[in-house]
Design a protein around this motif. Structure first.
Motif, PDB file in Angstrom:
ATOM      1  N   PRO A 251       0.828  -1.208   0.000  1.00 54.01           N
ATOM      2  CA  PRO A 251       0.000   0.000   0.000  1.00 54.01           C
ATOM      3  C   PRO A 251       0.865   1.262   0.000  1.00 54.01           C
ATOM      4  CG  PRO A 251      -0.827  -1.564   1.598  1.00 54.01           C
ATOM      5  CD  PRO A 251       0.438  -2.139   1.069  1.00 54.01           C
ATOM      6  N   PHE A 253       1.067   5.132   0.685  1.00 52.11           N
ATOM      7  CA  PHE A 253       0.430   6.264   1.348  1.00 52.11           C
ATOM      8  C   PHE A 253       1.227   7.521   1.025  1.00 52.11           C
ATOM      9  CE2 PHE A 253      -0.711   2.531   3.822  1.00 52.11           C
ATOM     10  CZ  PHE A 253      -2.084   2.702   3.937  1.00 52.11           C
ATOM     11  N   PHE A 286     -10.626  11.416   3.530  1.00 54.61           N
ATOM     12  CA  PHE A 286     -10.447  11.609   4.966  1.00 54.61           C
ATOM     13  C   PHE A 286     -10.899  12.986   5.430  1.00 54.61           C
ATOM     14  CE2 PHE A 286      -7.045   8.669   3.517  1.00 54.61           C
ATOM     15  CZ  PHE A 286      -7.596   7.527   4.051  1.00 54.61           C
TER      16      PHE A 286
ATOM     17  N   SER B 233     -12.909   9.968   9.158  1.00 60.36           N
ATOM     18  CA  SER B 233     -13.891   9.726   8.098  1.00 60.36           C
ATOM     19  C   SER B 233     -14.239   8.233   8.024  1.00 60.36           C
ATOM     20  CB  SER B 233     -13.294  10.170   6.766  1.00 60.36           C
ATOM     21  OG  SER B 233     -12.287   9.265   6.401  1.00 60.36           O
ATOM     22  N   THR B 235     -13.852   6.215   5.621  1.00 63.83           N
ATOM     23  CA  THR B 235     -12.756   5.455   5.006  1.00 63.83           C
ATOM     24  C   THR B 235     -11.699   5.108   6.047  1.00 63.83           C
ATOM     25  OG1 THR B 235     -13.130   6.775   3.041  1.00 63.83           O
ATOM     26  CG2 THR B 235     -11.132   5.448   3.081  1.00 63.83           C
ATOM     27  N   LEU B 236     -11.396   6.109   6.913  1.00 63.21           N
ATOM     28  CA  LEU B 236     -10.383   5.857   7.929  1.00 63.21           C
ATOM     29  C   LEU B 236     -10.881   4.827   8.934  1.00 63.21           C
ATOM     30  CD1 LEU B 236      -7.585   7.404   8.982  1.00 63.21           C
ATOM     31  CD2 LEU B 236      -9.068   7.325  10.958  1.00 63.21           C
ATOM     32  N   TYR B 239     -10.371   1.554   7.469  1.00 65.44           N
ATOM     33  CA  TYR B 239      -8.933   1.223   7.511  1.00 65.44           C
ATOM     34  C   TYR B 239      -8.546   0.711   8.894  1.00 65.44           C
ATOM     35  CZ  TYR B 239      -3.873   2.098   7.393  1.00 65.44           C
ATOM     36  OH  TYR B 239      -2.508   1.984   7.470  1.00 65.44           O
ATOM     37  N   ARG B 291      -3.518  19.087  11.497  1.00 71.95           N
ATOM     38  CA  ARG B 291      -4.642  18.662  10.662  1.00 71.95           C
ATOM     39  C   ARG B 291      -5.906  18.637  11.502  1.00 71.95           C
ATOM     40  NH1 ARG B 291      -0.651  15.198   7.975  1.00 71.95           N
ATOM     41  NH2 ARG B 291      -0.713  13.720   9.699  1.00 71.95           N
ATOM     42  N   ARG B 293      -8.223  16.380  10.724  1.00 72.87           N
ATOM     43  CA  ARG B 293      -8.784  15.061  10.444  1.00 72.87           C
ATOM     44  C   ARG B 293      -7.654  14.036  10.548  1.00 72.87           C
ATOM     45  NH1 ARG B 293      -7.783  17.727   5.703  1.00 72.87           N
ATOM     46  NH2 ARG B 293      -6.436  16.542   4.295  1.00 72.87           N
ATOM     47  N   VAL B 294      -8.043  12.828  10.792  1.00 72.43           N
ATOM     48  CA  VAL B 294      -7.042  11.766  10.895  1.00 72.43           C
ATOM     49  C   VAL B 294      -6.816  11.170   9.513  1.00 72.43           C
ATOM     50  CG1 VAL B 294      -6.447   9.623  12.079  1.00 72.43           C
ATOM     51  CG2 VAL B 294      -7.950  11.254  13.185  1.00 72.43           C
ATOM     52  N   PRO B 296      -4.388   8.082   7.293  1.00 76.35           N
ATOM     53  CA  PRO B 296      -3.734   6.805   7.638  1.00 76.35           C
ATOM     54  C   PRO B 296      -2.349   6.990   8.251  1.00 76.35           C
ATOM     55  CG  PRO B 296      -4.765   6.616   5.508  1.00 76.35           C
ATOM     56  CD  PRO B 296      -4.939   8.041   5.930  1.00 76.35           C
ATOM     57  N   GLU B 297      -1.613   8.011   7.805  1.00 80.17           N
ATOM     58  CA  GLU B 297      -0.269   8.209   8.351  1.00 80.17           C
ATOM     59  C   GLU B 297      -0.294   8.470   9.846  1.00 80.17           C
ATOM     60  OE1 GLU B 297      -1.166   9.122   5.431  1.00 80.17           O
ATOM     61  OE2 GLU B 297       0.496   8.981   4.001  1.00 80.17           O
ATOM     62  N   GLN B 300      -0.642   5.121  11.393  1.00 78.75           N
ATOM     63  CA  GLN B 300       0.624   4.382  11.269  1.00 78.75           C
ATOM     64  C   GLN B 300       1.680   4.925  12.227  1.00 78.75           C
ATOM     65  OE1 GLN B 300       1.374   4.899   7.107  1.00 78.75           O
ATOM     66  NE2 GLN B 300      -0.420   3.699   6.555  1.00 78.75           N
ATOM     67  N   HIS B 334       2.126  -2.850   6.293  1.00 79.43           N
ATOM     68  CA  HIS B 334       2.494  -2.838   4.877  1.00 79.43           C
ATOM     69  C   HIS B 334       1.559  -3.649   4.009  1.00 79.43           C
ATOM     70  CE1 HIS B 334       6.671  -1.380   6.043  1.00 79.43           C
ATOM     71  NE2 HIS B 334       6.112  -0.446   5.303  1.00 79.43           N
ATOM     72  N   ILE B 336      -2.178  -3.516   4.632  1.00 78.44           N
ATOM     73  CA  ILE B 336      -3.550  -2.997   4.657  1.00 78.44           C
ATOM     74  C   ILE B 336      -3.558  -1.648   3.934  1.00 78.44           C
ATOM     75  CG2 ILE B 336      -5.512  -2.398   6.106  1.00 78.44           C
ATOM     76  CD1 ILE B 336      -4.654  -5.271   6.436  1.00 78.44           C
ATOM     77  N   ALA B 337      -4.406  -1.537   2.947  1.00 79.63           N
ATOM     78  CA  ALA B 337      -4.435  -0.324   2.124  1.00 79.63           C
ATOM     79  C   ALA B 337      -5.631   0.551   2.491  1.00 79.63           C
ATOM     80  CB  ALA B 337      -4.516  -0.700   0.650  1.00 79.63           C
ATOM     81  N   ALA B 338      -5.472   1.814   2.258  1.00 79.95           N
ATOM     82  CA  ALA B 338      -6.611   2.735   2.380  1.00 79.95           C
ATOM     83  C   ALA B 338      -6.459   3.785   1.300  1.00 79.95           C
ATOM     84  CB  ALA B 338      -6.607   3.400   3.759  1.00 79.95           C
ATOM     85  N   PRO B 339      -7.431   4.141   0.549  1.00 78.85           N
ATOM     86  CA  PRO B 339      -8.792   3.584   0.597  1.00 78.85           C
ATOM     87  C   PRO B 339      -8.803   2.143   0.079  1.00 78.85           C
ATOM     88  CG  PRO B 339      -8.532   5.014  -1.268  1.00 78.85           C
ATOM     89  CD  PRO B 339      -7.274   5.139  -0.492  1.00 78.85           C
TER      90      PRO B 339
END
Lengths: 315, 339
Positions: A251, A253, A286, B233, B235-236, B239, B291, B293-294, B296-297, B300, B334, B336-339
Motif C-alpha cells: 500500500p 500512502f 479523509f 472519516s 474510510t479511515l 482502515y 490537521r 482530520r485523521v 492513515p499516516e 501508522q 504494509h 492494509i491499504a486505504a482507501p
C-alpha cells in the motif's frame, strides 16, 4: 618413405657441393623424407618433409620457402614449419605438400625443382645480423626430387574393345542436414523468446503483463466517467490507488511518495501530478465531507493513462 | 467547547513542551513526540529500553514540564501494595504513626506518578497500580481518594529477567503507549552524550527544563477537545477496522511471518479498548501535525507503540516475542491499504 642423407646428397649432387657447408658449418643435420617416386596421376598430392638441425644462432628465413605456384603444372598446397630447440640446436621440421596437374600421355619422368633455404644468424642480442653480409647468413640447397607420372588411361578407350569407358565423376557428397536444422531450431527458440520478451515489454501478454495495474485502473475510470454527473468518484480514486499499490508492491500512502519516486524513477516526471492526486484523494476520503475535488474524471483518466504508459515502458 | 484558535494555541504549548524536554534529552525525537501524544491523550505510558538510554531522565523531564505534584517509587521485590498507600513510623513521642504514602500524599494535585522498574514489583502491586491507572482512584483509610489529573509513567529494562514479574496482559493493556527507547545512532549525539559535561549531572540537566510548561489542570479539557474536533472519516474507520482484524487474524489478510504458523500464532489481538487508545493517540498525532482530520499516516505513526504490546502470542511463540512482533506489526502496516 626414403631418407636421403646429407652425405649421400653431397655425393650425388655435384652442383650443390660448393654451397653445402661441411659438417663443422652451421648445418648439423639435414634429411629429406619423400614418398614413393612413381605411380602418380593427375591431381595427386605429394608430401615431402625436410628435417634440418642448425646452430641456435641461425634462423630460417621463411620467405625462402617455395611460393605456391611453382611452375605450369606444379603447385605448393601447404608449407608447415615447426620450430623447436634441443641440445643447443635449432631444429626445423618443414612439411611441404605439392600437387601435380601434369597430364602425361604416357609414363613420364618429372621433378620437383630444387630450391634454396636461407638462414640468417642472430647475434647475442637476438637481433638478426645484416642478412646481406656474408657471415650473417648462409643457405641450404634442397635438391630436386624426381618421380614418374602416368596417364589415368590409354589415350583412346574404345567400347568395341570391351574396355570400360571412364566412369562419371563421383557425385558430390551432400553436407549433413542435422546441423542446419538444429541451428534453425535454436534460432527459432531464441527468436520466439525474444519476441515473447518484447511482447512482455510492450504489455501484450495477458499474464503478469506490464501495465496491468494502470490498465485495469484506466478501464475502471473510463467506465465510471461514462456516468457523467453522478460518477462514482470514490471508486475511481480507489481504482487508481489500487494501481499505485500494485506498482509499489505494497500500500502506497502519501508520506511514502518520496520513497516511491526513488524506487520507481520512471514516474518522476509525474511527481507533481501524482502528489496533487494524493492530496485531492486524502481530502476526498479523509476530509470532513466529500467536497468538489480538483480532479474531474477527465483529469483522473489522463493521470491513469500517463501512468499506464510509464508502466508499459513506453516513456 | 474549544475553538480552532485555542487548539492552535495549545499546539504551540505542546511544541514548547517538546522543546523544553529536548533540553534534557537529545537524540530521541520520536520518544519525545510519543510522550507528548501520551500527555495530550491522557494515557499512561510504559517506557522500555536498555540500561542507561535515558528512560528515567525523560520521565523526570516530562513530569517537570507537565507541572503538578510528582511522585516516584522504585519497584523492588519486597514492595507491597500497602507501601504505596501509607507508611508507619514512630514519632518523636514514641507513638506509632501512620502517614499517607506516596500515592495519597499529594491528594488530587498528583499529576505524575512515576513507577521505576515496574517489573521488579510483585503482581499484588501491579493490581493496585492497575486500579489507580484505570479509575484514577484508590480506597484507603475508609475513604476513596481521587486523582483526576493522574498520569502513570512506568519503565522497565529489557536486560534483566531474573527476579522480575512480567506484567499481566490486563495491566499492559491499560497503558496507552509502550515506547521503546534505543541508543541514539547519530555520531554527533553520541559524542555529545559522552563528552559534554552538561549530561554528566542529571539534576542540573533537568534544572534547565522549564517547570509547568503545561497547566496540568487544563490538560483533561484540552485532550477531550482534541478528541471531539479531529474528524475520522468512514474510510479511515474502515482502515482502522481492517488493521484491527489483521491483528487478530493475520492469515486472512495474507500476512505471514518467517518461521511461524500464522494460524497458531495469535492468542489474542488488540482489545476494543486498545483500538480506542490507538485512535485517541492518532487524533493527537493529527492535531500535532496541524490537521483537523485523521489520515492513515497518523494511525501508522502511533500504531507500533499503541498496538505491539496488545498482541498476545500463543505460549509456543511467546518466548520469541521480541523477534516476531515487530515483523508482524510491520507486515500488518504494509499490507492494509486505504482507501
Amino acid at each position: 618413405m626414403r631418407r636421403i642423407h646429407l652425405a649421400f646428397l653431397l655425393a650425388i649432387s655435384g652442383a650443390a657441393i660448393a654451397e653445402v657447408p661441411d659438417s663443422l658449418g652451421p648445418i648439423k643435420d639435414f634429411q629429406v623424407l619423400t614418398p614413393r617416386p612413381f605411380g602418380y596421376t593427375i591431381g595427386d598430392v605429394i608430401r615431402e618433409t625436410l628435417i634440418i638441425s642448425v646452430d641456435r644462432e641461425a634462423v630460417l628465413d621463411r620467405n625462402s620457402l617455395p611460393r605456391s605456384r611453382i611452375n605450369r603444372w606444379l603447385e605448393l598446397r601447404e608449407a608447415n614449419v615447426v620450430e623447436s630447440e634441443s641440445d643447443g640446436l635449432r631444429r626445423y621440421r618443414i612439411e611441404l605438400a605439392y600437387q601435380s596437374f601434369y597430364a602425361p600421355l604416357e609414363v613420364k619422368n618429372l621433378a620437383i625443382p630444387a630450391f634454396k633455404l636461407v638462414f640468417n644468424s642472430v647475434g647475442q642480442s637476438g637481433v638478426p645480423k645484416d642478412s646481406e653480409s656474408a657471415e650473417g647468413s648462409f643457405h641450404l640447397d634442397v635438391p630436386a626430387w624426381r618421380f614418374t607420372m602416368a596417364p589415368i588411361r590409354e589415350l583412346s578407350v574404345l567400347r568395341e574393345e570391351g574396355l570400360e569407358p571412364m566412369r562419371p565423376d563421383a557425385p558430390p557428397q551432400l553436407p549433413g542436414r542435422s546441423g542446419p536444422i538444429r541451428g534453425l531450431a535454436a534460432a527459432g527458440v531464441v527468436g520466439f523468446g525474444a519476441g515473447l520478451y518484447l511482447a512482455y515489454l510492450h504489455g501484450y501478454l495477458p499474464w503478469r503483463r506490464r501495465g496491468r495495474h494502470f490498465g485495469a485502473a484506466c478501464r475502471t475510470v473510463r467506465a465510471l466517467s461514462r456516468a457523467g454527473e453522478g460518477a462514482d468518484y470514490s471508486a475511481a480514486y480507489a481504482a487508481i490507488h489500487h494501481a499505485f499499490n500494485g506498482v509499489y508492491g505494497q500500500p502506497l500512502f502519501s508520506e511514502q511518495l518520496d520513497e516511491f519516486f526513488l524506487e520507481r524513477p520512471a514516474y518522476e516526471p509525474m511527481r507533481a501530478e501524482i502528489k496533487a492526486f494524493f492530496v485531492s484523494s486524502y481530502e476526498f476520503f479523509f476530509g470532513q465531507e466529500p467536497k468538489e475535488t480538483g480532479f474531474p474524471m477527465s483529469r483522473l483518466f489522463r493521470l491513469c493513462r500517463d501512468c499506464y504508459d510509464i508502466e508499459r515502458n513506453l516513456r | 467547547m474549544h475553538s480552532e484558535q485555542q487548539l492552535a494555541d495549545w499546539r504551540e504549548k505542546a511544541f514548547r513542551f517538546e522543546s523544553e524536554i529536548e533540553k534534557a534529552i537529545v537524540g530521541q525525537p520520536r520518544a519525545i513526540r510519543l510522550m507528548t501524544i501520551a500527555v495530550f491523550s491522557r494515557g499512561h505510558v510504559l517506557l522500555e529500553g536498555n540500561v542507561g538510554v535515558g528512560k528515567t531522565t525523560l520521565l523526570r523531564a516530562v513530569s517537570r514540564a507537565v507541572g503538578g505534584e510528582y511522585e516516584r517509587i522504585e519497584g523492588t521485590i519486597d514492595l507491597m501494595p500497602a507501601d504505596l498507600i501509607y507508611y508507619t513510623y514512630l514519632d518523636e513521642n514514641g507513638r506509632p504513626r501512620v502517614d499517607p504514602g506516596p500515592v495519597l500524599k499529594h491528594g488530587e494535585r498528583l499529576s505524575t506518578f512515576f513507577f521505576n522498574e515496574i517489573n521488579r514489583a510483585r503482581p499484588q502491586v501491579h493490581s493496585l497500580l492497575l486500579r489507580i491507572m484505570a479509575e484514577r482512584s484508590v480506597t484507603a483509610f475508609n475513604r476513596e481518594s481521587r486523582f483526576p489529573y493522574l498520569q502513570v509513567f512506568a519503565d522497565r529494562n529489557r536486560v534483566e529477567k531474573e527476579e522480575t514479574f512480567e506484567l499481566p496482559a490486563a495491566a499492559r493493556d491499560r497503558f496507552l503507549l509502550e515506547i521503546a527507547m534505543d541508543y541514539p545512532s547519530d555520531d554527533d549525539i553520541l559524542d555529545q552524550l559522552t563528552f559534554d559535561p552538561r549530561f554528566h549531572d542529571v539534576d542540573t540537566l533537568l534544572g534547565a527544563v522549564g517547570e509547568a510548561v503545561l497547566p496540568f489542570r487544563e490538560l483533561d479539557a484540552i485532550a477531550a477537545a482534541i478528541q471531539t474536533s479531529i474528524e475520522a472519516s468512514p474510510t479511515l474507520r474502515a482502515y482502522t477496522r481492517n488493521l484491527w482484524r489483521a491483528s487478530h487474524e493475520p492469515e486472512r489478510f495474507g500476512i505471514s511471518v518467517a518461521d511461524a504458523d500464522m494460524s497458531e500464532l495469535i492468542q489474542a489481538g488488540a482489545s476494543p479498548r486498545g483500538m480506542s487508545y490507538l485512535i485517541r493517540a492518532a487524533r493527537v498525532h493529527a492535531w500535532l501535525k496541524g490537521r483537523n482530520r485523521v489520515i492513515p499516516e497518523d494511525v501508522q505513526g502511533v500504531f507500533y507503540p499503541a498496538m505491539a504490546h496488545r498482541v498476545f502470542l500463543k505460549p509456543a511463540y511467546e518466548y520469541r516475542r521480541d523477534e516476531l512482533v515487530p515483523g508482524l506489526v510491520d507486515k500488518i502496516l504494509h499490507s492494509i491499504a486505504a482507501p
